[in-house]
Design an enzyme around this catalytic site. Structure first.
Site, PDB file in Angstrom:
ATOM      1  N   ASP A 145       0.995  -1.113   0.143  1.00 39.58           N
ATOM      2  CA  ASP A 145       0.108   0.054  -0.072  1.00 39.58           C
ATOM      3  C   ASP A 145       0.931   1.239   0.112  1.00 39.58           C
ATOM      4  O   ASP A 145       2.260   1.014   0.047  1.00 39.58           O
ATOM      5  CB  ASP A 145      -0.848   0.059   1.190  1.00 39.58           C
ATOM      6  CG  ASP A 145      -0.258   0.125   2.567  1.00 39.58           C
ATOM      7  OD1 ASP A 145       0.756  -0.537   2.662  1.00 39.58           O
ATOM      8  OD2 ASP A 145      -0.663   0.831   3.288  1.00 39.58           O
TER       9      ASP A 145
ATOM     10  N   HIS B 262       1.689  -8.662  -3.599  1.00 39.70           N
ATOM     11  CA  HIS B 262       0.574  -7.885  -3.138  1.00 39.70           C
ATOM     12  C   HIS B 262       1.256  -6.555  -2.919  1.00 39.70           C
ATOM     13  O   HIS B 262       1.559  -6.063  -2.021  1.00 39.70           O
ATOM     14  CB  HIS B 262      -0.182  -8.284  -1.965  1.00 39.70           C
ATOM     15  CG  HIS B 262      -1.249  -7.387  -1.646  1.00 39.70           C
ATOM     16  ND1 HIS B 262      -2.373  -7.483  -2.139  1.00 39.70           N
ATOM     17  CD2 HIS B 262      -1.247  -6.334  -0.749  1.00 39.70           C
ATOM     18  CE1 HIS B 262      -3.519  -6.565  -1.832  1.00 39.70           C
ATOM     19  NE2 HIS B 262      -2.549  -5.775  -1.031  1.00 39.70           N
TER      20      HIS B 262
ATOM     21  N   ASP C  75       1.772 -17.565  -3.865  1.00 39.23           N
ATOM     22  CA  ASP C  75       2.163 -16.397  -4.760  1.00 39.23           C
ATOM     23  C   ASP C  75       0.890 -15.774  -5.625  1.00 39.23           C
ATOM     24  O   ASP C  75       1.143 -16.138  -6.876  1.00 39.23           O
ATOM     25  CB  ASP C  75       3.286 -16.940  -5.601  1.00 39.23           C
ATOM     26  CG  ASP C  75       4.032 -16.122  -6.247  1.00 39.23           C
ATOM     27  OD1 ASP C  75       3.777 -14.829  -6.027  1.00 39.23           O
ATOM     28  OD2 ASP C  75       4.912 -16.427  -7.235  1.00 39.23           O
TER      29      ASP C  75
ATOM     30  N   GLU D 133       2.227  -9.733   0.690  1.00 43.97           N
ATOM     31  CA  GLU D 133       2.616  -8.603   0.789  1.00 43.97           C
ATOM     32  C   GLU D 133       4.244  -8.193   0.627  1.00 43.97           C
ATOM     33  O   GLU D 133       4.805  -9.313   1.011  1.00 43.97           O
ATOM     34  CB  GLU D 133       1.625  -7.817   1.556  1.00 43.97           C
ATOM     35  CG  GLU D 133       1.961  -6.412   1.075  1.00 43.97           C
ATOM     36  CD  GLU D 133       0.758  -5.407   2.174  1.00 43.97           C
ATOM     37  OE1 GLU D 133      -0.111  -5.909   2.643  1.00 43.97           O
ATOM     38  OE2 GLU D 133       0.832  -4.166   1.879  1.00 43.97           O
TER      39      GLU D 133
HETATM   40  O1  G3I Z   1       1.344 -11.650  17.983  1.00 46.08           O
HETATM   41  C1  G3I Z   1       0.435 -12.494  17.650  1.00 46.08           C
HETATM   42  C2  G3I Z   1       0.914 -13.933  18.290  1.00 46.08           C
HETATM   43  O2  G3I Z   1       0.838 -13.834  19.539  1.00 46.08           O
HETATM   44  C3  G3I Z   1      -0.207 -14.938  17.786  1.00 46.08           C
HETATM   45  O3  G3I Z   1      -0.195 -16.332  18.219  1.00 46.08           O
HETATM   46  C4  G3I Z   1      -0.392 -14.733  16.093  1.00 46.08           C
HETATM   47  C5  G3I Z   1      -1.810 -15.611  15.734  1.00 46.08           C
HETATM   48  O4  G3I Z   1      -2.242 -15.153  14.422  1.00 46.08           O
HETATM   49  O5  G3I Z   1      -1.036 -13.459  15.986  1.00 46.08           O
HETATM   50  C6  G3I Z   1       0.247 -12.537  16.032  1.00 46.08           C
HETATM   51  O6  G3I Z   1      -0.176 -11.358  15.808  1.00 46.08           O
HETATM   52  C7  G3I Z   1      -0.182 -11.127  14.637  1.00 46.08           C
HETATM   53  C8  G3I Z   1       0.579  -9.732  14.123  1.00 46.08           C
HETATM   54  O7  G3I Z   1       0.312  -9.417  12.991  1.00 46.08           O
HETATM   55  C9  G3I Z   1       1.998 -10.123  14.502  1.00 46.08           C
HETATM   56  O8  G3I Z   1       2.813  -8.939  14.488  1.00 46.08           O
HETATM   57  C10 G3I Z   1      -1.957 -11.037  13.885  1.00 46.08           C
HETATM   58  O9  G3I Z   1      -2.445 -11.951  13.931  1.00 46.08           O
HETATM   59  C11 G3I Z   1      -1.707 -10.412  12.721  1.00 46.08           C
HETATM   60  O10 G3I Z   1      -2.877  -9.974  12.044  1.00 46.08           O
HETATM   61  C12 G3I Z   1      -0.688  -9.268  12.257  1.00 46.08           C
HETATM   62  O11 G3I Z   1      -0.603  -8.802  10.953  1.00 46.08           O
HETATM   63  C13 G3I Z   1      -0.348  -7.225  10.891  1.00 46.08           C
HETATM   64  C14 G3I Z   1      -1.066  -6.892   9.595  1.00 46.08           C
HETATM   65  O12 G3I Z   1      -0.636  -5.725   9.305  1.00 46.08           O
HETATM   66  C15 G3I Z   1      -2.709  -6.802  10.112  1.00 46.08           C
HETATM   67  O13 G3I Z   1      -2.755  -5.922  11.190  1.00 46.08           O
HETATM   68  C16 G3I Z   1       1.141  -7.580  10.391  1.00 46.08           C
HETATM   69  O14 G3I Z   1       2.193  -7.872  11.416  1.00 46.08           O
HETATM   70  C17 G3I Z   1       1.700  -6.231   9.710  1.00 46.08           C
HETATM   71  O15 G3I Z   1       2.820  -6.294   9.421  1.00 46.08           O
HETATM   72  C18 G3I Z   1       0.713  -5.866   8.890  1.00 46.08           C
HETATM   73  O16 G3I Z   1       0.806  -4.373   8.236  1.00 46.08           O
HETATM   74  C19 G3I Z   1       0.502  -3.978   7.139  1.00 46.08           C
HETATM   75  C20 G3I Z   1      -0.147  -2.494   7.418  1.00 46.08           C
HETATM   76  O17 G3I Z   1      -1.323  -2.701   8.328  1.00 46.08           O
HETATM   77  C21 G3I Z   1      -0.554  -1.849   6.206  1.00 46.08           C
HETATM   78  N1  G3I Z   1       0.576  -1.931   5.115  1.00 46.08           N
HETATM   79  C22 G3I Z   1       0.918  -3.234   4.812  1.00 46.08           C
HETATM   80  C23 G3I Z   1       1.392  -3.970   5.976  1.00 46.08           C
HETATM   81  C24 G3I Z   1       1.765  -5.439   5.655  1.00 46.08           C
HETATM   82  O18 G3I Z   1       1.002  -6.177   5.444  1.00 46.08           O
HETATM   83  O1  9MR Z   2      -3.973  -3.660   0.208  1.00 48.97           O
HETATM   84  C1  9MR Z   2      -3.908  -3.718   1.575  1.00 48.97           C
HETATM   85  C2  9MR Z   2      -2.788  -4.139   2.304  1.00 48.97           C
HETATM   86  O2  9MR Z   2      -1.720  -3.207   1.923  1.00 48.97           O
HETATM   87  C3  9MR Z   2      -2.958  -4.385   3.580  1.00 48.97           C
HETATM   88  O3  9MR Z   2      -1.711  -5.006   4.614  1.00 48.97           O
HETATM   89  C4  9MR Z   2      -4.170  -5.449   4.119  1.00 48.97           C
HETATM   90  C5  9MR Z   2      -4.359  -5.380   5.376  1.00 48.97           C
HETATM   91  O4  9MR Z   2      -4.804  -4.350   6.126  1.00 48.97           O
HETATM   92  O5  9MR Z   2      -5.238  -4.755   3.516  1.00 48.97           O
HETATM   93  C6  9MR Z   2      -5.357  -4.743   1.966  1.00 48.97           C
HETATM   94  O6  9MR Z   2      -6.466  -4.153   1.625  1.00 48.97           O
HETATM   95  C7  9MR Z   2      -7.343  -5.046   1.511  1.00 48.97           C
HETATM   96  C8  9MR Z   2      -8.357  -4.591   2.552  1.00 48.97           C
HETATM   97  O7  9MR Z   2      -8.041  -4.927   3.597  1.00 48.97           O
HETATM   98  C9  9MR Z   2      -9.637  -5.792   2.337  1.00 48.97           C
HETATM   99  N1  9MR Z   2     -10.216  -5.498   0.576  1.00 48.97           N
HETATM  100  C10 9MR Z   2      -9.211  -5.756   0.065  1.00 48.97           C
HETATM  101  C11 9MR Z   2      -7.888  -4.812   0.041  1.00 48.97           C
HETATM  102  C12 9MR Z   2      -6.820  -5.400  -0.916  1.00 48.97           C
HETATM  103  O8  9MR Z   2      -7.133  -5.061  -2.259  1.00 48.97           O
END
Ligand code: G3I
Ligand code: 9MR
Ligand code: ZN
Length: 541
Positions: free
Chosen positions: A155, A469, A514, A523
């Site tokens: 994003d 992604h 992939d 991503e």
């Molecule tokens: O820490 C817990 C762990 O204790 C547990 O066992 C496990 C089970 O699923 O979950 C762990 O937490 C996870 C956490 O990341 C760990 O860092 C959550 O489930 C998981 O949903 C969470 O995902 C994060 C995601 O955003 C959703 O919030 C990712 O770390 C984080 O890198 C990602 O960041 C996104 C940004 O929001 C938007 N830009 C892209 C980026 C990458 O996808």
């Molecule tokens: O593209 C978004 C990605 O960068 C984020 O990590 C992710 C989780 O927050 O969300 C993606 O966006 C999706 C949204 O959450 C749900 N609808 C589809 C989007 C992807 O096109």
């Protein structure tokens, strides 16, 4: 390509250093194997696989093929019985030079606010993006310069804490392994004097200055549009209004930490810039002192982009204090370190929500003379104990990495690389080569020695990720994705619709697609690339 047929012989698809252990991993059957010289077709080595090992995270029966005795540089592949064949790979003194440059160049591709020119970006060139002012959330009259920095990920949001983690990894890599950063990438700014890694980090630091609230020193948590744009929207076509989300303690602590670090690292090259970083860090610390208890960040109403919520800001404060002490030597910061270290947060973890490990490293790198001996000794002992634990876990794992089944979470490749960083920090403080060998096993996993036989870095290896992604890679009409990007990797939680539909029942390490729709497994982010640069740099130094 989302349906993936592993070739049953997994190798680091980039290659192996001449010295040290060289192992390929067979899944399924494995008996005799041959290493073939790709140029001559000659058999360069023959051996037998070790005993089968049932690996829980991957669900595979794994056999090791050890060809460490082969020490002739060249290009090879491995063949097993029944026509099984591996990717081709090299054996070389320093096989990861191009990989390191590619991983660092990725940050150029993540740049925001500037045109990426064909001269530097090749077919992935695009126009300047996100050049408009942004609105401070809740203050429609307050519009500020928001331009620059790196996009976070697939994003186009820009988030202060994750940005700080990425810069911290790169600056630490430079501090520990300066020799690995001698060659230019090159970048448009390359000047033959300042190392390119510092020039690239300056892009993000210059943007971070804009995230600091004038007057208070607090730091806005993030700068994003209200919602994510469509998946094929190029950066320059994403023209919705940008909002500065409110100040958070986590972002302010991260900012203070990374700016204090920059004040130290840039001082020999640009003293005025170092001074500016120092002043910004002190101002952020001032905000933290005035807000000893601050609520964790949550998205304001109407903003649905990444939250990066973090309930605990003690680790960010600890990191800030430790960097400020290391850089300035001021006793007040030392007192703060000694008080914050008492709090219950992880001291040996790295991550956008876990900055305690960076605080520990900053304190240990301050050196014995300037630190409190008992605290220095206990942090060092704790770090080495954690590294020992990772080594033990890696020995229990079929693919020789430290992740347990439950560690295959969103961004599991960051865990792989952060754990490798911790192992290398342990090597740095102990001189024990076993830690480096284990860290290298983690790089082998990333580059293809995994159950899926896939290189998780775009553009590198015989079978790399092709459909991340990543909006520019989806929207640019170029067949190949932007190169040098580290994919998030398997996530057993099945956190997006694509994997829910396609990966039910898969073992943890196979929960990866992939496919560009799979944002939870495929991503890319700046803070997954940054520890990869650190690890690659160690093996190029
Ligand atoms: O820490 C817990 C762990 O204790 C547990 O066992 C496990 C089970 O699923 O979950 C762990 O937490 C996870 C956490 O990341 C760990 O860092 C959550 O489930 C998981 O949903 C969470 O995902 C994060 C995601 O955003 C959703 O919030 C990712 O770390 C984080 O890198 C990602 O960041 C996104 C940004 O929001 C938007 N830009 C892209 C980026 C990458 O996808
Ligand atoms: O593209 C978004 C990605 O960068 C984020 O990590 C992710 C989780 O927050 O969300 C993606 O966006 C999706 C949204 O959450 C749900 N609808 C589809 C989007 C992807 O096109
Ligand atoms: Zn942009």
């Amino acid at each position: 390509m989302s349906v993936h047929n592993p070739r049953h012989i997994a190798v680091n698809q980039v290659g192996y250093p001449v010295e040290g252990t060289k192992i390929a991993l067979f899944s399924g059957a494995g008996h005799d194997f041959r290493v073939i010289n790709e140029k001559t077709g000659a058999v360069a080595y023959t051996g037998q696989c070790g005993a089968a090992y049932l690996d829980k995270p991957s669900g595979a029966s794994v056999h090791a093929a050890d060809f460490s005795e082969l020490k002739t540089a060249g290009s090879y592949r491995i063949e097993g019985d029944n026509g099984a064949t591996s990717a081709s790979f090299v054996i070389a003194d320093k096989p990861y030079g191009e990989l390191q440059q590619g991983l660092l160049k990725a940050f150029y591709y993540f740049r925001c606010g500037v045109e990426l020119t064909p001269e530097y970006a090749g077919p992935w060139a695009h126009g300047a993006c996100h050049t408009a002012e942004g609105t401070v959330f809740g203050h429609p009259e307050l519009r500020l310069d928001s331009c620059g920095g790196w996009h976070d990920a697939g994003d186009y949001g820009k988030y202060s804490g994750p940005g700080a983690k990425a810069v911290a990894d790169l600056l630490l890599a430079y501090e520990l392994y300066p020799a690995a950063f001698a060659a230019p990438v090159p970048l448009p700014e390359s000047d033959g004097t300042t190392p390119d890694v510092l020039l690239e980090c300056k892009i993000e630091l210059d943007w971070l200055f804009k995230m600091q609230e004038v007057g208070t020193g607090g730091v806005y948590h993030k700068l994003t549009t209200l919602n994510f744009p469509g998946l094929d929207v190029m950066p320059e076509d994403d023209t919705d209004e940008l909002y500065f989300s409110p100040v958070s303690a986590a972002a302010t602590g991260d900012f203070a930490g990374v700016m204090a670090m920059a004040a130290r690292v840039y001082a020999p090259f640009d003293p005025a810039y170092a001074q500016k970083c120092q002043a910004a860090a002190s101002a952020a610390w001032g905000w933290l002192e005035q807000h000893p208890k601050a609520p964790g960040f949550t998205n304001p109403p109407g903003i649905t982009t990444g939250e990066y919520g973090d309930e605990c800001d003690q680790d960010e404060r600890f990191w800030a204090a430790a960097e400020l002490y290391r850089t300035t030597g001021k006793e007040g910061y030392h007192q703060a370190v000694q008080s914050l270290v008492q709090r219950p947060f992880p001291k040996y973890r790295f991550g956008w929500a876990d900055m305690g490990g960076y605080g520990t490293l900053a304190y240990l790198l301050t050196g014995k003379e300037r630190t409190q001996p008992a605290l220095h000794a206990s942090l060092k002992q704790g770090l080495l104990a954690e590294a020992d634990r990772l080594v033990r876990q890696s020995r229990e794992d079929g693919y020789r990495i430290s992740l347990l089944e439950e560690d295959y979470i969103w961004g599991s490749n960051m865990l792989v690389l952060n754990n490798a960083m911790l192992l290398l920090a342990a090597e740095h403080f102990s001189g024990d080569a076993a830690f480096a060998a284990c860290a290298l096993d983690h790089l082998h996993y990333l580059m293809g020695r995994n159950v899926l036989d896939i290189s998780y870095v775009t553009g590198f290896g015989d079978r790399p990720v092709m459909h991340p992604h990543h909006r520019p890679s989806v929207g640019d009409g170029v067949a190949d994705p932007v190169p040098g990007l580290v994919s998030g990797g398997p996530d057993r939680g099945l956190h997006d619709e694509y994997v829910v539909e396609h990966l039910q029942g898969k073992p943890a390490a196979q929960c990866f697609a992939d496919h560009d729709l799979s944002y939870s497994t495929n991503e890319v982010t700046i803070y997954w690339n940054s520890p990869a640069v650190f690890v690659a740099a160690r093996f190029n130094a």
